[in-house]
Each structure stands twice: as C-alpha cells, then as structure tokens.
Enzyme design. Sequence first.
Site, PDB file in Angstrom:
ATOM      1  N   LEU A  17       0.828  -1.202   0.000  1.00 50.29           N
ATOM      2  CA  LEU A  17       0.000   0.000   0.000  1.00 50.29           C
ATOM      3  C   LEU A  17       0.865   1.256   0.000  1.00 50.29           C
ATOM      4  O   LEU A  17       1.823   1.357   0.768  1.00 50.29           O
ATOM      5  CB  LEU A  17      -0.909  -0.011   1.234  1.00 50.29           C
ATOM      6  CG  LEU A  17      -1.923   1.117   1.368  1.00 50.29           C
ATOM      7  CD1 LEU A  17      -2.985   1.019   0.286  1.00 50.29           C
ATOM      8  CD2 LEU A  17      -2.567   1.085   2.752  1.00 50.29           C
ATOM      9  N   GLN A  84       0.881  -5.459   1.557  1.00 49.82           N
ATOM     10  CA  GLN A  84      -0.169  -5.858   0.616  1.00 49.82           C
ATOM     11  C   GLN A  84       0.414  -6.507  -0.640  1.00 49.82           C
ATOM     12  O   GLN A  84      -0.270  -7.249  -1.336  1.00 49.82           O
ATOM     13  CB  GLN A  84      -1.032  -4.654   0.222  1.00 49.82           C
ATOM     14  CG  GLN A  84      -2.294  -5.045  -0.549  1.00 49.82           C
ATOM     15  CD  GLN A  84      -3.075  -3.856  -1.080  1.00 49.82           C
ATOM     16  OE1 GLN A  84      -2.613  -2.714  -1.012  1.00 49.82           O
ATOM     17  NE2 GLN A  84      -4.267  -4.115  -1.597  1.00 49.82           N
ATOM     18  N   ASP A 213      13.881   6.920  15.661  1.00 50.48           N
ATOM     19  CA  ASP A 213      13.313   6.654  14.339  1.00 50.48           C
ATOM     20  C   ASP A 213      11.831   7.044  14.359  1.00 50.48           C
ATOM     21  O   ASP A 213      11.018   6.392  15.007  1.00 50.48           O
ATOM     22  CB  ASP A 213      13.465   5.165  14.009  1.00 50.48           C
ATOM     23  CG  ASP A 213      12.961   4.817  12.608  1.00 50.48           C
ATOM     24  OD1 ASP A 213      12.356   5.696  11.968  1.00 50.48           O
ATOM     25  OD2 ASP A 213      13.166   3.676  12.171  1.00 50.48           O
ATOM     26  N   ASP A 272      20.357  -7.437  10.693  1.00 50.48           N
ATOM     27  CA  ASP A 272      20.350  -6.662   9.458  1.00 50.48           C
ATOM     28  C   ASP A 272      19.160  -7.124   8.620  1.00 50.48           C
ATOM     29  O   ASP A 272      19.182  -8.227   8.069  1.00 50.48           O
ATOM     30  CB  ASP A 272      21.654  -6.873   8.687  1.00 50.48           C
ATOM     31  CG  ASP A 272      21.687  -6.100   7.375  1.00 50.48           C
ATOM     32  OD1 ASP A 272      20.720  -5.371   7.085  1.00 50.48           O
ATOM     33  OD2 ASP A 272      22.689  -6.229   6.643  1.00 50.48           O
TER      34      ASP A 272
END
Length: 289
Positions: A17, A84, A213, A272
């Site tokens: 999406l 999606q 973040d 990672d």
Amino acid sequence: MQRNATTRYPVLLVHGLFGFERIGHFELFHEVKDALKTAGSRVFVPHLSATHDNEVRGEQLLKQIESVLRGTGASKVNLIGHSQGALSARYAAALAPHAVASVTSVSGPNHGSELADFLRKALVPDRLPEVVAQNVATLFADFISLLSGGGTLPQNALAALNALTTEGVGAFNDRFPQGLPPTWGGQGAAQVNGVRYYSWSGVLPATHLPSFDPIQNACQALSQYFMTEGDQNDGFVGRFSSHLGQVIRSDYPLDHLSTLRRSASTVASLLDPIALYVEHAARLRAVNL
C-alpha cells in the site's frame, strides 16, 4: 564472504500500500535490490497501483510477470511481496502457478490487519468522513503514482482499505487459500501447485523509551489499535496474521517498514533486515529456484 544467492529464476519485489518503485533518486526497495543484485540475483520491481484492491493489483502484477519472462527468457519468477504486495503475489501465483516458482510474504496481512479494521470502522459508510478520507487518500496515491512515473494506473483508497480488513482478506482467502495455515499461528503448506510458499515478519521491539526513528514511533502509536495481537504486531500487521507457507520467523524485532530498510534502530542492533533477503535468495537457490 558474500553469500552466493544467484537464484535460478528472476526475483520480483512487489510493493504494498502506497508503495512505488522510484521517486526521483529514491527507490523503495533500493537496499534490498542492491543487496540481491550484488549476491547474483536478477531483480525487478513491478509498478502497481499505490492504492487498490488485491485483485486489481494482482492483475497488474500478472502482466508484468509476463513482461519479465519475455525479457529474460526465464520460465518462472520468484515473487517477494511486502505488506499488501504479498496478497498481490498470492493472487498471481494462484492464477498462474506455471509462471511462479515461489511466493514469499514479508510482513504480509495474510489474515487481514486489525489496524485496517479500526480504520474501516472509523469511517461512516456513505457519509462525509468516508468520502473525505477516500478523496484525500486517493489524491495522495495519485500524487505518488505521478511522481513515480505510473500516472496512468488506477487508484482507489477505499477499495484498498476494504481489501486489507479481516473481512476483506477473509473473502480473498476463501478464493485463494494456497499456503494458508490450517490453524491460527501455524505453518501452511510449503508447496501448492508447484509453487513454494514462505513468510517472515517482525514485532515491535520491546521498549519503554522513545525511538530516534520517527517511523518506529508511528508504528508504536498505531499498535494500540490491535486487540487480538495487541503485544504481537509490527504496527500494521499482527504476527500470526502474517503466517503463510513455511514460516521462517515471525517475531524479528522489526516494525512494519523496518523489514524493508535499515533504520537507526536496526543499525544499532545485530539484526540486518536486508541480509534476510539475501539469506532467502540463498534458500531459494538451495531448492533450485
């Protein structure tokens, strides 16, 4: 030493999406694509509608699979779908199993998203909130598509939301059950109609401190809308809802978008997320895919 991940068949990275291939110099799958190419795989990123239902996006994917097969001379492709994109990949594999060697779901809402359920309930059908939300989201998707060079693709934000709810994915699963676990939280068939099915996903890292973040902070905020998998989700998709085929792992300490990219939090950890794709390409190579 660099892992040999030269797959037999080309790899298609299928966005979810509001996804895209490239906007300017920014590529959604940049790190993943570069890592797979360095490891020896042929990699392509099909361009699908940023917002639409699973079947429309799946039909678009089928056309681009045909194009890749013609261009490379390969007989099949390996599909890796994020979010999606996993449902689009499942649709393509169900309709054209002869052209698909494997489907890998990465953070895919294979049993629906509780976040989508909450958002759908918040929109009142046939009244102003739904109309406004539909128009705003579709305009945003049109803008993304224009920037990424896919301005002719249809967009329908409400159709996308409906297709990601538990009810919407349930109807999709009734038609395309390949690879689904027979029990909640279990593993599905590893191979159906000659197509191998895999999945992996993450859950939000346990922390009581704000992250540096902003995307992870947003995922943390969105996780409050989960009930069934309240402490086992990535901010967009529940852990067990992501299960499909051979479940590699569904509790990596990663939020929904960190399964696509290295973030400040993943760089600081031992995990990672980009290496997971290279490991998977080696896994496909090991079974001659």
